[in-house]
Design a protein around this motif. Structure first.
Motif, PDB file in Angstrom:
ATOM      1  N   HIS A 246       0.817  -1.210   0.000  1.00  0.00           N
ATOM      2  CA  HIS A 246       0.000   0.000   0.000  1.00  0.00           C
ATOM      3  C   HIS A 246       0.852   1.261   0.000  1.00  0.00           C
ATOM      4  N   THR A 247       2.115   1.147   0.348  1.00  0.00           N
ATOM      5  CA  THR A 247       2.994   2.321   0.253  1.00  0.00           C
ATOM      6  C   THR A 247       3.494   2.541  -1.168  1.00  0.00           C
ATOM      7  N   ILE A 249       1.493   1.279  -4.064  1.00  0.00           N
ATOM      8  CA  ILE A 249       0.353   1.290  -4.983  1.00  0.00           C
ATOM      9  C   ILE A 249       0.179   2.686  -5.569  1.00  0.00           C
ATOM     10  N   ASN A 250      -0.247   2.742  -6.819  1.00  0.00           N
ATOM     11  CA  ASN A 250      -0.453   4.015  -7.529  1.00  0.00           C
ATOM     12  C   ASN A 250       0.815   4.863  -7.543  1.00  0.00           C
ATOM     13  N   GLY A 251       1.957   4.175  -7.660  1.00  0.00           N
ATOM     14  CA  GLY A 251       3.225   4.889  -7.709  1.00  0.00           C
ATOM     15  C   GLY A 251       3.588   5.574  -6.412  1.00  0.00           C
ATOM     16  N   GLY A 252       3.014   5.107  -5.301  1.00  0.00           N
ATOM     17  CA  GLY A 252       3.294   5.696  -4.004  1.00  0.00           C
ATOM     18  C   GLY A 252       2.290   6.752  -3.575  1.00  0.00           C
ATOM     19  N   ASP A 253       1.298   7.015  -4.409  1.00  0.00           N
ATOM     20  CA  ASP A 253       0.270   7.988  -4.054  1.00  0.00           C
ATOM     21  C   ASP A 253      -0.751   7.313  -3.140  1.00  0.00           C
ATOM     22  N   HIS A 254      -0.713   7.641  -1.856  1.00  0.00           N
ATOM     23  CA  HIS A 254      -1.603   6.999  -0.892  1.00  0.00           C
ATOM     24  C   HIS A 254      -2.760   7.913  -0.501  1.00  0.00           C
ATOM     25  N   THR A 255      -3.120   8.816  -1.413  1.00  0.00           N
ATOM     26  CA  THR A 255      -4.213   9.743  -1.140  1.00  0.00           C
ATOM     27  C   THR A 255      -5.466   9.364  -1.932  1.00  0.00           C
ATOM     28  N   ARG A 256      -6.574   9.876  -1.445  1.00  0.00           N
ATOM     29  CA  ARG A 256      -7.870   9.763  -2.133  1.00  0.00           C
ATOM     30  C   ARG A 256      -8.619  11.063  -1.868  1.00  0.00           C
ATOM     31  N   ASN A 257      -9.112  11.656  -2.926  1.00  0.00           N
ATOM     32  CA  ASN A 257      -9.806  12.941  -2.809  1.00  0.00           C
ATOM     33  C   ASN A 257      -8.941  13.967  -2.075  1.00  0.00           C
ATOM     34  N   GLY A 258      -7.644  13.889  -2.324  1.00  0.00           N
ATOM     35  CA  GLY A 258      -6.722  14.856  -1.748  1.00  0.00           C
ATOM     36  C   GLY A 258      -6.341  14.615  -0.301  1.00  0.00           C
ATOM     37  N   LYS A 259      -6.800  13.499   0.296  1.00  0.00           N
ATOM     38  CA  LYS A 259      -6.486  13.205   1.700  1.00  0.00           C
ATOM     39  C   LYS A 259      -5.786  11.858   1.793  1.00  0.00           C
ATOM     40  N   ALA A 260      -4.793  11.782   2.684  1.00  0.00           N
ATOM     41  CA  ALA A 260      -4.032  10.547   2.843  1.00  0.00           C
ATOM     42  C   ALA A 260      -4.903   9.474   3.486  1.00  0.00           C
ATOM     43  N   LEU A 261      -4.803   8.247   2.960  1.00  0.00           N
ATOM     44  CA  LEU A 261      -5.517   7.113   3.534  1.00  0.00           C
ATOM     45  C   LEU A 261      -4.843   6.622   4.810  1.00  0.00           C
ATOM     46  N   PHE A 262      -3.549   6.890   4.957  1.00  0.00           N
ATOM     47  CA  PHE A 262      -2.811   6.508   6.159  1.00  0.00           C
ATOM     48  C   PHE A 262      -1.615   7.427   6.295  1.00  0.00           C
ATOM     49  N   ARG A 263      -1.106   7.507   7.522  1.00  0.00           N
ATOM     50  CA  ARG A 263       0.027   8.413   7.765  1.00  0.00           C
ATOM     51  C   ARG A 263       1.244   7.697   8.335  1.00  0.00           C
ATOM     52  N   GLY A 343      -2.418   0.632 -13.564  1.00  0.00           N
ATOM     53  CA  GLY A 343      -1.692   1.615 -12.766  1.00  0.00           C
ATOM     54  C   GLY A 343      -1.749   1.375 -11.280  1.00  0.00           C
ATOM     55  N   PHE A 344      -2.561   0.417 -10.843  1.00  0.00           N
ATOM     56  CA  PHE A 344      -2.778   0.200  -9.422  1.00  0.00           C
ATOM     57  C   PHE A 344      -1.520  -0.330  -8.737  1.00  0.00           C
ATOM     58  N   TYR A 345      -0.989  -1.433  -9.242  1.00  0.00           N
ATOM     59  CA  TYR A 345       0.203  -2.076  -8.640  1.00  0.00           C
ATOM     60  C   TYR A 345       1.012  -2.631  -9.803  1.00  0.00           C
ATOM     61  N   ASN A 346       1.894  -1.814 -10.346  1.00  0.00           N
ATOM     62  CA  ASN A 346       2.414  -2.146 -11.676  1.00  0.00           C
ATOM     63  C   ASN A 346       3.909  -2.425 -11.748  1.00  0.00           C
ATOM     64  N   VAL A 347       4.632  -2.343 -10.628  1.00  0.00           N
ATOM     65  CA  VAL A 347       6.049  -2.695 -10.664  1.00  0.00           C
ATOM     66  C   VAL A 347       6.375  -3.551  -9.450  1.00  0.00           C
ATOM     67  N   SER A 348       7.407  -4.371  -9.578  1.00  0.00           N
ATOM     68  CA  SER A 348       7.837  -5.202  -8.459  1.00  0.00           C
ATOM     69  C   SER A 348       8.341  -4.315  -7.319  1.00  0.00           C
ATOM     70  N   GLY A 356      12.120   5.339  -5.949  1.00  0.00           N
ATOM     71  CA  GLY A 356      11.536   6.334  -5.057  1.00  0.00           C
ATOM     72  C   GLY A 356      10.039   6.470  -5.168  1.00  0.00           C
ATOM     73  N   ARG A 357       9.376   5.439  -5.666  1.00  0.00           N
ATOM     74  CA  ARG A 357       7.923   5.484  -5.867  1.00  0.00           C
ATOM     75  C   ARG A 357       7.220   4.849  -4.669  1.00  0.00           C
ATOM     76  N   TYR A 358       7.328   5.499  -3.527  1.00  0.00           N
ATOM     77  CA  TYR A 358       6.694   4.988  -2.320  1.00  0.00           C
ATOM     78  C   TYR A 358       6.222   6.163  -1.463  1.00  0.00           C
ATOM     79  N   ALA A 359       5.211   5.892  -0.646  1.00  0.00           N
ATOM     80  CA  ALA A 359       4.655   6.927   0.222  1.00  0.00           C
ATOM     81  C   ALA A 359       5.680   7.325   1.275  1.00  0.00           C
TER      82      ALA A 359
END
Length: 566
Positions: A246-247, A249-263, A343-348, A356-359
Motif C-alpha cells: 500500500h505504500t 500502490i499508484n506509484g506511491g500515491d496513498h491519497t484519495r480525494n486529496g487526503k491521505a488514507l494513512f500516515r 496503474g494500481f500495482y504495476n512494478v515489483s 523512489g515510488r513509495y509513500a
C-alpha cells in the motif's frame, strides 16, 4: 533440545487452540450502537471494550462479481446486529503433518494462525471489525490502527484477532486508539494470476479489497470516534507485505480525494517481496492449472467459466496448486504480483523503492530471529548443497546458477551456524534443515528487510527490530508468527516483550514516534543505513543491537534483488 523454556511454551501452547482465536467473552455484556452513512450497527460492550464485527465494506463478491474488483457499499443497510463470528474468506492453507514432528513443536505449530482450522468461510466475506474503548463518543477523534492479518495470502480472518489487550494498555497509558481489521479475498479468489486476469482488470483483488476497506475507513470511521486523518496501517506476514504494497500502490500515491488514507505503517515479518509480473510464465502456469482443474481449459472465456462454477467447484480448482506448507514452501502460488497493464500495482516492490515510488510515511519494520524454521519443516529431502541449489533455482527463475551458488556459499553447512540460531548442533531435524531455514528466512524476511531499509531509511523516519524472546524453543526458535501469540493471543509467559511492543506501537500510532510515550522503556533509535540500529526484544529485557549479522549473505542479495523474484 527440550529446555525449560520450551516446556513452559508447550504447556502454554496447549491452551491456545481452544481459546486463543475466539474473541474474549465476558459474563455480562451490553448493546451499543453507532449510526453511520450506511445504517446503524449494534455492537457489544464487553468490559472496557466495545466491539462491532461483520460490517460490510463492499458488496458480496459472488456470482458475476466473483473475480472482479470490489464494489463499495452504497446502499442503506438499515439497522443490523454485529456478527460475533463473521464469515472468513475461503481458506487455502495446507496443513503440516504434525505426526512427524516432536510433540512440543507440533503443539506450537497448532497454536499459530497457520495451524488453525477456520470453518466459517465463504465468498460473502468482505467485512471489517472495529474495537474501541467503551464509552467512546463520535467526537473523540481517536487515532486509528488498521490491521491486515497474515497467513501466506491463503488463510486468516478478522475474527482471529482480538485487540482488547492493545486497547487496554493504550487506555492505561492515556493514549487511546481505535482498532479496525478488514477481511480480504485469499488464494485464487483474491490473487489469481495470468494474462487473462490482467486483461480483465482483475489482478490483485485481495489488495483492492484492502484498499476499499481503507477508503471505507476514511469515509466512515469518524462516526465511530476515529480520526480519518490519523490512520496507521499494520500487518504481520502476508499482512505486512500488504502494508508495504500500500505504500507503493499508484506509484506511491496513498491519497484519495486529496487526503491521505494513512500516515504511518507497521510491518511485522514482511516488507519487500520481489515478484514476477502477473503474466510471467511462472504465474501463468498457476492460472492454466486452475483452468484445467476447473474444466475450463477449453472455454472461450476462462474467467467467465470460473465465475460460473459452483462455490465448491471453484474452491477445489484454486486449491489444486501447492500451498505454503507443501514442498514449494514460501514459493507461493498466490500473492500480489505487479501488473504493468494496470496503474494500481504495476512494478515489483524492489523497483518501486529504488525509483523512489513509495509513500513518504514513517515506518516500523522488523522480524523474528528464526523466520524460516516454520517453512522448512516439509523440505526433508533438501539435504545437500546441490539439492539446495536446485531447489532455489526452481523457486527463483531469474537467478543464474552462479548467483545461487554464491548466495548458498555464504551459509555454512555447519548446523551450528543455522536457524534456529545460537543453538549449536541441536535442532537439526534432518540433514541441512538449519541451513535451509536460514536461507529461506533471510530471502523472504530478514535480509530483504535490510535491503528495503538501505533504500528508504534516509528519506523517511524508520525504526526496526529483531525478536529473540523464544530463544531455546526446540526446532522453531523465535519462529514466524510468534509475535502474534504475544500481541493478540494472551501473551507467552514473559510479560516484557508484549508490553514493550504494545507500548512502542501505541506511541507510534498516536505520535508517529515509538519513543514519544515510553513508560520506562529504553530509547528505540531510528534506523539509518549508516548506523543500522535494531531494537532487540528479549525475554527479560530489550536492548539495542547492530543490524550487521550475515553481512556476506546480505551483500549477495543486495547486489541483485530482482534476480530473486518469486
Amino acid at each position: 533440545m527440550h529446555s525449560i523454556t520450551s516446556l513452559i511454551l508447550l504447556a502454554f501452547a496447549l491452551t491456545l487452540p481452544a481459546a486463543a482465536l475466539v474473541t474474549r467473552q465476558a459474563n455480562a455484556s451490553t448493546i451499543t450502537s453507532v449510526t453511520y452513512a450506511h445504517g446503524t450497527v449494534l455492537g457489544l460492550t464487553l468490559g472496557l471494550t466495545e466491539t462491532f464485527k461483520g460490517i460490510p465494506f463492499a458488496e458480496p463478491p459472488v456470482g458475476p462479481l466473483r473475480l472482479r474488483p470490489p464494489v463499495p457499499i452504497s446502499r442503506n443497510l438499515g439497522t443490523f446486529a454485529s456478527d460475533p463470528s463473521p464469515r472468513a474468506c475461503p481458506q487455502f492453507s495446507s496443513q503440516v503433518d504434525t505426526k512427524s514432528l516432536p510433540a512440543e513443536v507440533a503443539s506450537l505449530y497448532k497454536s499459530t494462525p497457520f495451524g488453525q482450522v477456520i470453518a466459517n468461510a465463504g465468498e460473502d466475506c468482505l467485512t471489517l471489525s472495529i474495537q474501541r474503548p467503551a464509552g467512546t463518543r463520535s467526537s473523540a477523534k481517536l487515532p486509528v490502527v488498521f490491521w491486515l492479518y497474515g497467513g501466506a495470502f491463503a488463510t486468516g480472518s478478522t475474527n482471529s484477532y482480538d485487540a482488547t489487550s492493545l486497547l487496554t494498555r493504550a487506555k492505561a497509558l492515556k493514549q487511546p486508539v481505535l482498532f479496525v481489521a478488514a477481511n480480504y479475498r485469499l488464494g485464487g479468489f483474491g490473487f489469481l494470476p495470468g494474462a487473462a486476469v490482467s486483461r480483465a482488470g482483475a489482478s490483485n483483488l485481495g489488495l483492492r479489497d484492502q484498499r476499499a476497506a481503507l477508503e471505507w475507513v476514511q469515509d466512515n470511521i469518524a462516526s465511530f470516534g476515529g480520526d480519518p486523518d490519523r490512520v496507521v496501517i499494520w500487518g504481520e506476514s502476508a499482512g505486512a507485505l500488504s502494508v508495504f504494497d500500500h505504500t507503493v500502490i499508484n506509484g506511491g500515491d496513498h491519497t484519495r480525494n486529496g487526503k491521505a488514507l494513512f500516515r504511518g505503517a507497521i510491518m511485522n515479518s514482511g516488507a519487500v517481496a520481489p515478484t514476477q509480473n502477473v503474466s510471467h510464465p511462472k504465474p501463468q502456469a498457476v492460472y492454466d492449472s486452475v483452468l484445467r482443474a476447473a474444466g475450463c481449459a477449453k472455454a472461450v472465456d476462462g474467467l467467465e467459466c470460473l465465475r460460473g462454477l459452483s462455490y465448491g467447484a471453484f474452491v477445489n480448482a484454486v486449491d489444486s496448486v501447492p500451498a505454503v506448507f507443501s514442498y514449494r514452501s514460501v514459493d507461493l502460488a498466490y500473492l500480489p504480483r505487479p501488473d504493468p497493464a494496470d496503474g494500481f500495482y504495476n512494478v515489483s516492490p524492489e523497483v518501486a523503492i529504488v525509483e523512489g515510488r513509495y509513500a513518504r510515511v514513517p515506518i516500523i519494520v522488523g522480524d523474528q530471529q528464526d523466520e524460516g524454521t516454520l517453512f522448512t519443516l516439509t523440505l526433508s529431502n533438501v539435504t545437500t548443497t546441490s539439492k539446495l541449489e536446485a531447489y532455489l533455482a526452481s523457486m527463483f527463475w531469474d537467478a543464474t546458477p552462479a548467483q545461487i551458488a554464491a548466495l548458498v556459499k555464504t551459509y555454512p553447512r555447519d548446523p551450528g551456524a543455522g536457524s534456529p540460531y545460537n543453538t549449536a548442533l541441536t535442532n537439526e531435524i534432518y540433514p541441512g534443515f538449519k541451513r535451509v531455514a536460514a536461507i529461506l528466512g533471510d530471502l523472504t524476511f530478514t535480509l530483504s528487510r535490510r535491503v528495503y531499509l538501505a533504500a528508504v531509511a534516509n528519506n523517511i523516519p524508520a525504526w526496526s527490530y529483531l525478536s529473540t524472546y523464544l530463544y531455546g524453543t526446540a526446532v522453531l526458535g523465535t519462529f514466524h508468527g510468534s509475535d502474534i501469540l504475544e500481541l493478540f493471543y494472551g501473551g507467552i509467559p514473559w510479560p516484557l516483550p508484549a508490553a514493550a511492543m504494545e507500548t512502542y506501537y501505541i506511541s507510534f500510532i498516536n505520535h508517529l514516534d515509538p519513543n514519544a510515550i515510553r513508560d520506562g522503556l529504553i530509547d528505540w533509535p531510528r534506523y539509518t543505513p549508516e548506523g543500522r540500529k535494531l531494537m532487540n526484544f528479549q525475554q527479560a529485557l530489550s536492548a539495542v543491537i547492530k543490524d550487521d549479522f550475515r553481512e556476506d549473505s546480505y551483500r549477495q542479495l543486495a547486489q541483485s534483488p530482482q534476480s530473486f523474484r518469486l
